[in-house]
Design an enzyme around this catalytic site. Structure first.
Site: not given
Length: 344
Positions: A198, A206, A211, A215, A242
């Site tokens: 994670d 973000n 965002h 990405d 994530e």
């Protein structure tokens, strides 16, 4: 042509029949369509040439009707055997030329009959060529549609099993592969390890950069995980926003811990550039579970253990790997594993 019956019989038995039998023997052994078509064209020309040449020497009044039978041979070549259109043009032009030449050698055929025969051959050959062209075009279109369908099916299958952002396997593919590896491990009795990874503080990327930058971070992490577990049997997947998973068949705790350390090292070297500089250090927390399938109730239990270990890594400071508390024979132990660099 009763006066030429003997000669025609000799030609058919001693010339055309051996040629035809040889063609039948060679045809199944041809490796390309072009070779096959050339054999068919050769037999067609011979089948038309021999009786046409014999008709030149015949005195029968029915020679014109006999020659018209050559159209049957041409139809068989173009419509039944379906030679390629270009070769069909060649064979029909040659056949029509042979037939017209033979008719021109018959002085008893008047001009009207000759013109009728020529128009018959030309119109018949034109119709056959049209039919050959349509058949070939239909076959080509059918083949193209087949290719489009195959490409579409491949795309659908790839989309159904691939995370489009990262290019990794998606959760559906991961679950299927997990069950398959579980069955294989049960059969072999070997260990099966699972890492759940994670991204630490992913929401910050973000919130601070948008965002699109988030990405980019996920794509960078995907590359890092893929480079850390690169055996053909390993499965690297994105199973959540994530959250990632690494499935390691035939891997004990030591081997899984080695992969986890490699993940931390590769991730520590990641750099995602944005306007005005980088996004800052990227770290991950990892939950590790290793099970001997015969001693672990189900794949869901192994996943639950790895998820619990991930939670422990998060609450104990992040940027580290924790091993699930499961009683397995191992030379290595320690709860949690050795942390990576300082947490974010």
């Amino acid at each position: 042509m009763a006066d030429m019956a003997g000669w025609l019989t000799v030609l058919r038995l001693l010339v055309f029949t051996p040629v035809a039998l040889l063609a039948l023997w060679i045809h199944p052994r041809t490796t390309t369509t072009r070779q096959s078509d050339l054999i068919i064209v050769g037999c067609t020309v011979v089948a038309i040439l021999l009786p046409s040449a014999a008709s030149v020497f015949s005195t029968s009044p029915y020679v014109l009707i006999y020659l018209f039978g050559g159209m049957i041979t041409m139809s068989y070549c173009t419509l039944v055997q379906r030679v390629r259109f270009r070769l069909a043009v060649v064979v029909l032009v040659a056949a029509v030329a042979i037939q017209i030449w033979c008719l021109s050698r018959r002085p008893e055929i008047d001009a009207a009959s000759f013109e009728f025969a020529v128009s018959f051959y030309l119109s018949g050959a034109s119709l056959l060529l049209m039919g050959s062209f349509i058949l070939e075009r239909t076959e080509r279109h059918g083949f193209l549609e087949y290719l489009r369908a195959e490409i579409l099916i491949e795309h659908i299958e790839r989309t159904a099993h691939t995370d489009m952002l990262t290019g990794l396997a998606n959760r559906r593919h991961f679950e299927t592969a997990f069950e398959q590896r579980w069955v294989e491990a049960r059969r072999s009795g070997g260990p099966l390890s699972l890492l759940i990874v994670d991204a630490d503080h992913f929401k910050r990327y973000n919130d601070r950069h948008g965002h699109a930058v988030g990405d980019l971070v996920l794509q960078a992490l995907a590359g890092a995980l893929s480079s850390s577990a690169h055996r053909p049997s390993d499965v690297v997947a994105r199973i959540g926003g994530e959250e990632f998973a690494i499935l390691l068949p035939e891997t004990d705790v030591e081997g899984a811990a080695c992969v986890a350390r490699r993940v931390h090292e590769v991730v520590a070297g990641l750099s995602v550039e944005v306007d005005g500089g980088g996004v800052g250090p990227i770290t991950v927390s990892i939950g590790l579970a290793c099970g001997l399938v015969r001693r672990t109730p189900s794949s869901k239990d192994l996943f639950r253990l790895a998820d619990a270990a991930l939670y422990e890594a998060k609450v104990s400071g992040r940027n580290r790997t924790c091993r699930a508390r499961i009683d397995l024979p191992s030379k290595w132990s320690g709860e949690p594993l050795e942390p990576a660099a300082a947490a974010v």
